[in-house]
Design a protein around this motif. Structure first.
Motif, short mmCIF file in Angstrom:
data_model
loop_
_atom_site.label_atom_id
_atom_site.label_comp_id
_atom_site.label_asym_id
_atom_site.label_seq_id
_atom_site.Cartn_x
_atom_site.Cartn_y
_atom_site.Cartn_z
N LEU A 263 0.83 -1.20 0.00
CA LEU A 263 0.00 0.00 0.00
C LEU A 263 0.87 1.26 0.00
O LEU A 263 0.55 2.24 -0.69
CB LEU A 263 -0.93 0.00 1.22
N GLU A 264 1.96 1.23 0.75
CA GLU A 264 2.88 2.38 0.75
C GLU A 264 3.40 2.65 -0.66
O GLU A 264 3.46 3.80 -1.11
CB GLU A 264 4.05 2.12 1.69
N ASP A 265 3.80 1.59 -1.34
CA ASP A 265 4.30 1.74 -2.71
C ASP A 265 3.21 2.30 -3.62
O ASP A 265 3.47 3.17 -4.47
CB ASP A 265 4.77 0.39 -3.26
N GLU A 266 1.99 1.81 -3.45
CA GLU A 266 0.88 2.25 -4.30
C GLU A 266 0.53 3.71 -4.01
O GLU A 266 0.17 4.47 -4.92
CB GLU A 266 -0.34 1.36 -4.08
N ILE A 267 0.62 4.12 -2.76
CA ILE A 267 0.36 5.53 -2.40
C ILE A 267 1.38 6.44 -3.06
O ILE A 267 1.04 7.52 -3.56
CB ILE A 267 0.35 5.71 -0.86
#
Length: 635
Positions: A263-267
């Protein structure tokens, strides 16, 4: 006036007379008025006997339609693109213009059966012409995009090929390692800081041709069909552009199933994609829409909304999924990133989607942004619960720093780097009940009160943990350590600014008070053994015996305390030094006086060295060994 024009004029006058004349008398009056106005409008010319004039007018209309039909069908039936030849395109447009003009010119006479029949044919011809224009419009858009490239962009009028869509080699290498190198990689956009870029996916000449077609389709009543063709072609380009920025199409369920790292990468990708979309891609689409549909604001607005709505909703849905996801405290900083990105892009949203067709989209942006604010407030509530629930079961060895203290203070310091955003969140939210807080609730900002309340919870939690220690002195060392750490982390930071100077002074004073309590609970026995008041009136032998016992007691207790407290730990070197100096100040004078008196007792005399285990320097050396702790509690 030409013969056709004369016939048409008479037909119009006859139509007016028949329409307005509800009875014979009224018709006669109207005929008389028209006749007085112009001799050509005589009763004979306008009477039913002039029906042959109607026939001649219809014949003229029929002749015009046949001529137009020949010209239009020649182009409509062609297998080759009309716009492959500029002369053919111009001729076709001229014919369409004439047909639209004929329909408009005769439409008010549609109640006449003969005219109505001609108009039906004209509408049929117009429909076929519009279908072909629609086909040509689509072909121009598709071929124009192919020939011009998907990602040609301009900054200050100069070409910057593929600028927002390239990928850094390092990013690609990291993606390859993360994904095992199995699958084809989606390039991730470079960090774009200069948004003075406009993307033109179509050549200027093609745009002009599209505008000419759009103008005819709107005039022919096919504006909506033109917009649909336009938006279907541009939507595909826009979605591919967003995809090239590395942003996937994810449902809310997909987002919630992600690991935190995923999720961090996608954000991170979402932040880049949102900025490029709102500052480069969408404005470029707005510009292209306005050029193609120049002069037709409603069609331009509708087309733009149709092109961008899907991509805009994709961006908003991801932000919404983040907002309604888990509220565990470690997510705060990334959710703040999403909150701030969306907040900073709201002006772009409102400027670009300002038309009547985009009201729901504008409202959705604000709703999701507020939902992110609610999520941030929810995270702080979770932090409060985490502090409350942290169990007071196991004592930290040596009275050192508790993990909850490190976690909360470093968390709050990091959070306060986004102070402006947090102020915005908590001011919008308003205050809740904060028990045990003073008048600051009424005089401070909502964020200040929130931070004060969290510190209150942390201190209460630490007080409960300090009671685990059986030795009161060690519990005060624990409170000193954690209190000093709290004050240090708060000072010289945004957190300290929010809490205020009075708060810092008050809690520094608390640490000093813990220090005083430590000294009393730990060293009062040692100091008590050095008191001489009770030996003043004793006879010499009793005095010598009492002094020897006191010295022996001192040596035993001092050894025990030093042995035990050398394993205790004070993390802050300055605090450790302050404690040692304060102990020297109370211990060395008392010990020096006692030893001097001991050496002067006649019954002890020159044998005093036999009983004196420590000199002043020895006492200092032992005190310097205090609070070194073990390797386990120094971390």
């Amino acid at each position: 006036m030409s013969e056709n024009g004369e016939e048409k004029l008479l037909a119009v006058a006859r139509h007016i007379a028949k329409t307005l004349g509800h009875n014979n008398t009224m018709s006669d009056d109207i005929f008389q008025i028209l006749s007085n106005f112009d001799g050509r409008f005589s009763r004979e010319n306008l009477s039913e006997k002039g029906a042959d004039a109607d026939s001649r007018a219809c014949a003229a209309l029929d002749h015009s339609l046949k001529s137009l039909d020949h010209r239009i069908s020649h182009h409509v039936s062609s297998d080759r693109p009309i716009w492959a030849n500029a002369a053919h395109a111009a001729a076709f447009l001229d014919a369409v213009d004439e047909l639209v003009a004929v329909v408009a010119e005769w439409n008010h006479l549609a109640s006449d059966k003969a005219v109505a029949a001609c108009l039906v044919r004209a509408e049929d011809m117009l429909q076929h012409a519009m279908f072909r224009l629609e086909e040509e419009f689509r072909t121009l858009m598709e071929r124009g995009g192919e020939s011009f490239g998907l990602t040609r962009s301009y900054r200050n009028g100069e070409s910057t090929e593929n600028m927002p869509f390239e990928s850094e080699e390092e990013d690609e290498e990291e993606d390859e390692v993360r994904n095992g190198g199995d699958e084809e990689q989606i390039p991730v956009a470079l960090p774009v800081t200069d948004f003075d870029i406009v993307i033109d996916a179509l050549p200027a000449g093609t745009i002009n041709d599209l505008h000419e077609i759009a103008k005819r389709m709107v005039a022919g009543g096919f504006g909506k069909e033109c917009s649909h063709v336009y938006s279907s072609c541009r939507r595909e380009f826009l979605e591919e552009s967003v995809s090239r920025l590395g942003l996937q199409k994810l449902s809310i369920e997909d987002v919630h199933k992600m690991t935190w790292q995923e999720l961090e990468d996608e954000i991170e990708k979402w932040i880049k994609a949102s900025n490029v979309a709102l500052k480069i891609l969408f404005p470029s689409e707005r510009r292209l829409c306005d050029r193609v549909f120049f002069g037709f604001a409603s069609a331009a607005d509708f087309s733009f909304m149709e092109v961008c709505r899907g991509s805009a909703i994709q961006l908003l849905n991801f932000a919404d999924a983040v907002a309604i996801g888990s509220r565990s405290p470690e997510r705060l900083f990334r959710i703040l990133d999403v909150f701030e990105t969306l907040r900073d892009l709201i002006p772009e949203f409102e400027a670009l989607f300002s038309d009547q067709f985009s009201v729901s989209l504008r409202n959705e942006v604000i709703t999701i942004w507020k939902r992110l604010g609610e999520s941030i407030r929810g995270i702080f509530m979770e932090l409060e619960n985490l502090i409350r629930r942290d169990p007071a079961k196991t004592a930290v060895p040596g009275g050192g720093l508790h993990p909850i203290t490190r976690y909360v203070m470093n968390y709050l310091r990091a959070a306060c780097r986004s102070r402006q955003s947090l102020e915005q969140v908590f001011e919008d939210y308003g205050l809740k009940e904060y028990p045990k807080l003073d008048d600051r609730v009424h005089s401070s900002s909502s964020l200040s009160v929130q931070m004060d309340w969290i510190m209150e919870l942390l201190e209460s939690n630490l007080e409960a943990k300090s009671k685990i220690y059986k030795d009161p002195a060690l519990s005060y060392v624990f409170l000193m350590n954690n209190g000093r750490y709290i004050v240090q982390k708060a000072k010289d930071s945004e957190l300290g600014t929010l809490l205020g100077d009075d708060w810092i002074r008050k809690h520094a004073a608390k640490v000093r008070q813990f220090h005083v309590h430590y000294q009393r609970s730990s060293w009062s026995r040692v100091l008590g053994s050095l008191k001489l008041d009770s030996t003043v009136s004793l006879p010499p032998n009793a005095l010598a015996k009492s002094m020897k016992e006191k010295l022996k007691w001192f040596n035993t207790v001092f050894d025990d305390i030093c042995k035990e407290q050398s394993s205790w730990f004070v993390f802050d070197e300055q605090l450790r030094e302050e404690i040692r100096i304060s102990l020297e100040k109370i211990l060395l004078p008392a010990y020096g006086n006692f030893v001097a008196r001991f050496e002067n007792v006649p019954e002890i005399g020159k044998h005093a060295d036999k009983y004196i285990k420590y000199g002043t320097e020895d006492i200092q050396a032992k005190l310097n060994e205090l609070f070194q702790g073990s390797s386990g509690n120094r971390k």
